[in-house]
Design an enzyme around this catalytic site. Sequence first.
Site, mmCIF file in Angstrom:
data_model
loop_
_atom_site.group_PDB
_atom_site.id
_atom_site.type_symbol
_atom_site.label_atom_id
_atom_site.label_comp_id
_atom_site.label_asym_id
_atom_site.label_seq_id
_atom_site.Cartn_x
_atom_site.Cartn_y
_atom_site.Cartn_z
ATOM 1 N N SER A 152 0.834 -1.199 0.000
ATOM 2 C CA SER A 152 0.000 0.000 0.000
ATOM 3 C C SER A 152 0.872 1.254 0.000
ATOM 4 C CB SER A 152 -0.959 -0.041 1.199
ATOM 5 O OG SER A 152 -1.982 0.909 1.065
ATOM 6 N N HIS A 355 -7.201 -6.224 1.818
ATOM 7 C CA HIS A 355 -6.156 -5.309 1.358
ATOM 8 C C HIS A 355 -4.796 -5.676 1.959
ATOM 9 C CE1 HIS A 355 -4.093 -1.787 0.015
ATOM 10 N NE2 HIS A 355 -4.040 -1.225 1.203
#
Length: 392
Positions: A152, A355
């Site tokens: 990320s 995620h």
Amino acid sequence: MEKNLHLNRLPSRPPLPARGIQSGSKMRMGPGRKRDFSPVPWSQYFENMEDVEVENETSTDSFRIYSSGSEGPVLLLLHGGGHSALSWAVFSAVIFNWIKCRVVAVDLRAHGDTTVNNSEDLSAETMSKDIGKVIEALYGENPPPIMLIGHSMGGAIAVHTAAANLVPSLLGICVIDVVEGTAMDALNSMQNFLRSRPKTFKSLENAIEWSVKSGQIRNLESARVSMGGQVKKCEDPVSSPGISKTIIEGIIEEEEEEEEAEGEGGEHGNEGESNNKRKKEDDLEVKECPYTWRIELAKTEKYWDGWFRGLSSLFLSCSVPKLLLLAGVDRLDKDLTIGQMQGKFQMQVLPQCGHAVHEDAPEKVAEALATFMVRHKFTETKGGFQCMFPAC
């Protein structure tokens, strides 16, 4: 620059589960059995903990680092926004047993136990320079071969670091679940997501439980070691009735369902459940020192655009071998779709993950990265690991 090391040599980690079994995957618990949400120390997954001091023009910054190994290429692990180096704990233990390598996980500025003079500066440029300085502090002017791996926000910083040529011995880049197009689209809803999270927790166990039951981390084993890097004790004790009340109510409801599953019916059973619920509600009145988030991500909004805008072209411009790991193929944007068709990087989709791919499926991520590195002859296997892809 000088390095202040606080090395903690500890016994080796416990044996890892057999390959192919998800170490922290959810499993159906039998009647009366409840999952353990107690925290687990970093020492079960890493060999060393260090505080590396980096000299700046006006101050000295200290970066917390967890590491294992003393030979082979360095896997430099950069976590996502709000997370910490401990998010890599389970993954690190797995890959360290599969390939010859050194793992080094860094708490980025304003995260975890890293302390910097200007913790509000989270620009891509500053954070990239931090990585270059930490590498120099650790290894001097002749660092070993380094593979940058980021999740990320950490993936974006890895790309910015590589594009700025701040790692002279760079082998390659692995970016996990961050793509410019989807990241930019998600920024509009990010503040709403942050507002939806509880601001405080009554205990670290409560924070771990929330992270798993909310789906933020789908792997209980990883949550037990990594959530301690995301939250900290509040400075002032406060009364807890308003603390994460909705989360606690959800936990109470789940426990009641478990009690019903055990067959505690009848008049006395209902009376026991009511008393139990009242007791739990009364417990909320106890004054205590709750936990809160280590970093207020909402205040970093002005830097979000700089992390992700232009990321795809930067990623494709890096001349080293590149690996992109995604939780879903729908995350690819136009530039990366074209680049992938042209063979400019290797991509692998790991379905059924959230995620936090490297936390949800640490074995799958370790397998993909180990295979990538062996394929490019960056390292060798060990411990009986065998690459599963035909190209290996």
